[in-house]
Design an enzyme around this catalytic site. Structure first.
Site, PDB file in Angstrom:
ATOM      1  N   ASP A   1       0.979  -1.341   0.065  1.00  0.00           N
ATOM      2  CA  ASP A   1      -0.069  -0.074   0.022  1.00  0.00           C
ATOM      3  C   ASP A   1       1.069   1.077  -0.006  1.00  0.00           C
ATOM      4  O   ASP A   1       1.038   1.896   1.156  1.00  0.00           O
ATOM      5  CB  ASP A   1      -0.746  -0.143   1.485  1.00  0.00           C
ATOM      6  CG  ASP A   1      -1.829   1.145   1.153  1.00  0.00           C
ATOM      7  OD1 ASP A   1      -2.060   1.865   0.325  1.00  0.00           O
ATOM      8  OD2 ASP A   1      -2.563   1.271   2.303  1.00  0.00           O
TER       9      ASP A   1
ATOM     10  N   GLU B   1      -2.789  10.460  -0.651  1.00  0.00           N
ATOM     11  CA  GLU B   1      -3.883   9.401  -0.343  1.00  0.00           C
ATOM     12  C   GLU B   1      -4.077   9.061   1.267  1.00  0.00           C
ATOM     13  O   GLU B   1      -5.209   9.040   1.521  1.00  0.00           O
ATOM     14  CB  GLU B   1      -3.659   8.131  -1.222  1.00  0.00           C
ATOM     15  CG  GLU B   1      -5.011   7.638  -1.497  1.00  0.00           C
ATOM     16  CD  GLU B   1      -5.218   6.548  -0.261  1.00  0.00           C
ATOM     17  OE1 GLU B   1      -6.424   6.058  -0.124  1.00  0.00           O
ATOM     18  OE2 GLU B   1      -4.240   6.176   0.488  1.00  0.00           O
ATOM     19  N   GLU B   2      -3.130   8.919   1.799  1.00  0.00           N
ATOM     20  CA  GLU B   2      -3.192   8.542   3.081  1.00  0.00           C
ATOM     21  C   GLU B   2      -3.651   9.425   3.888  1.00  0.00           C
ATOM     22  O   GLU B   2      -3.892   9.259   5.239  1.00  0.00           O
ATOM     23  CB  GLU B   2      -2.047   7.975   3.894  1.00  0.00           C
ATOM     24  CG  GLU B   2      -1.472   6.590   3.109  1.00  0.00           C
ATOM     25  CD  GLU B   2      -2.430   5.515   3.127  1.00  0.00           C
ATOM     26  OE1 GLU B   2      -3.394   5.524   3.613  1.00  0.00           O
ATOM     27  OE2 GLU B   2      -1.634   4.159   2.584  1.00  0.00           O
TER      28      GLU B   2
HETATM   29 ZN   LIG Z   1      -3.440   2.784  -0.214  1.00  0.00          ZN
END
Ligand SMILES: [Zn+2]
Length: 418
Positions: free
Chosen positions: A138, A172-173
């Site tokens: 991720d 994104e995080e």
């Molecule tokens: Zn991600």
């Protein structure tokens, strides 16, 4: 009229026959090329993981952007660095121009959730079928799958597309606040958006998969304004905002239950300043999850209606706010059709199964991509892994070849579609 119907029917039959024939046969040359690329993917993963790139690590994010941009350029893309709208972080955009009709966008993110220095305690390492490292699944695996799938397609001389756009974002995080709007507007200019968050490891989920929906997030706020007064000498002069807030929280605690695709939980509140004053102001905040595009609007309307229905403390004013964060991702009919194609492609690999994960509580940029409703969107085409946002994050090495094959084959297939 009749002949048109017949022509359509024949075209449909031809398409069905063609699809069936295609679905049964593996592209051996492509598969061999994907196998041949595995070592290079691992090398890319190592390079990406060795650059720490937590969302707050701007130099690290810039180095990941350098690497990604250089790779895209080497593949023949026109590249751009685009500043996010709310910070110094940069996105990397790559554009490829072909000779066909397909317009597809591939997205993944460069940031991780980990603090600087994480590699000291969570180093990059190989152990059997697992490759460990912070952010390896991720979402560095997603970046690697995109880059190497495009390399495979380039080696095959594939140009059966009008435009392929790649977008790597750096936030994104932390909610994609500075990149979400661009993802949404770019997505609307494409037929298809493929998103490369990881999928659950086979050690956990048995089967690799793709994702069909993810909740959107929002924050609901109730703000009550009352009137301050001496709590001992003249409490009747005051209008207790804290009491009114409590009343409204109880009145609305189950409000989302009547709204399909909405969930609301009051999670923190603040009211009053000191012991001996009737509080003038009180505020409560709720965590809201949304699974339908229209759920936010309906929830806000329901909150407004309910909070104006009754007051416990007269002369208090209640203000309702609903701030929408990441929108929900719903694959819908077209995204599900993409998932079906993906499943057929996986089946070419000796009947390898592909699971359709119905939903996740975590947010995804696929929500922004599906915001306009113009592109078909599919999520979780990255590598299989586990330990995201936790410890000992890893990917499964035996998911590399299937995932390269999947993206390459899916794009080729979409390029052929009428
Ligand atoms: Zn991600």
């Amino acid at each position: 009229m009749k002949s048109t119907v017949l022509a359509r029917y024949l075209a449909l039959v031809a398409l069905t026959v063609c699809t069936t024939a295609w679905a049964q046969k593996r592209d051996d040359a492509l598969f061999a090329a994907a196998q041949g690329a595995q070592a290079a993917v691992i090398d890319t993963l190592q390079q990406l993981v060795m650059i720490e790139s937590g969302s707050g690590n701007l130099p690290g994010l810039s180095r990941v952007a350098d690497l990604a941009q250089a790779r895209l350029q080497a593949l023949g893309a026109q590249t751009e660095r685009i500043r996010t709208s709310n910070s110094e972080r940069v996105m990397v955009k790559g554009s490829f121009t072909g000779t066909g009709r397909l317009k597809a966008m591939l997205i993944a993110h460069m940031d991780t959730v980990y603090p600087d220095g994480i590699l000291a305690s969570q180093p990059y390492k190989l152990d059997g079928n697992r490759l460990y490292g912070p952010g390896i699944a991720d979402d560095k695996g997603g970046i690697a799958v995109i880059l190497h799938s495009l390399a495979l397609l380039k080696a095959q001389g594939w140009t059966d597309f009008a435009r392929i756009t790649v977008l790597f974002n750096p936030d994104e995080e932390i909610g994609s606040g500075g990149s979400g709007a661009l993802i949404e507007s770019l997505a609307a200019q494409h037929d298809v958006v493929l998103s490369y968050e990881p999928t659950a490891a086979k050690s956990m989920a048995k089967v690799e998969g793709v994702l069909l929906s993810a909740a959107g997030t929002a924050t609901a706020t109730l703000e009550v304004k009352g009137r301050a007064a001496h709590a001992g000498a003249a409490p009747e002069e005051g209008r207790n905002a804290l009491i009114e807030l409590s009343h409204q929280m109880l009145a609305t605690q189950d409000i989302a239950k009547g709204i399909p695709g909405a969930q609301l939980n009051w999670t923190y509140a603040q009211g009053g300043l000191v012991r001996n004053q009737i509080p003038e102001k009180a505020v409560a905040t709720a965590d809201v999850r949304l699974l339908k595009p229209d759920a936010a609007e309906k929830l806000k309307a329901a909150l407004l209606a309910k909070t104006s229905e009754s007051h416990r403390v007269p002369d208090t004013h209640v203000h309702v706010q609903l701030e929408v964060g990441r929108p929900p991702y719903v694959a819908g009919e077209r995204g599900t059709a993409l998932a079906q194609r993906a499943r057929a492609i996986y089946a070419e690999l000796d009947g390898r199964p592909l699971f359709f994960h119905p939903v996740t509580g975590g947010g995804t940029d696929a929500g922004f991509a599906s915001g306009s409703g113009k592109a078909a969107v599919l999520e979780s085409l990255g590598l299989a892994g586990w330990g995201f946002h936790a410890r000992d994050e890893y990917i499964e090495i035996d998911s590399i070849v299937p995932r390269l094959y999947l993206t390459s084959r899916l794009l080729q297939d979409l390029g052929k579609a009428p």
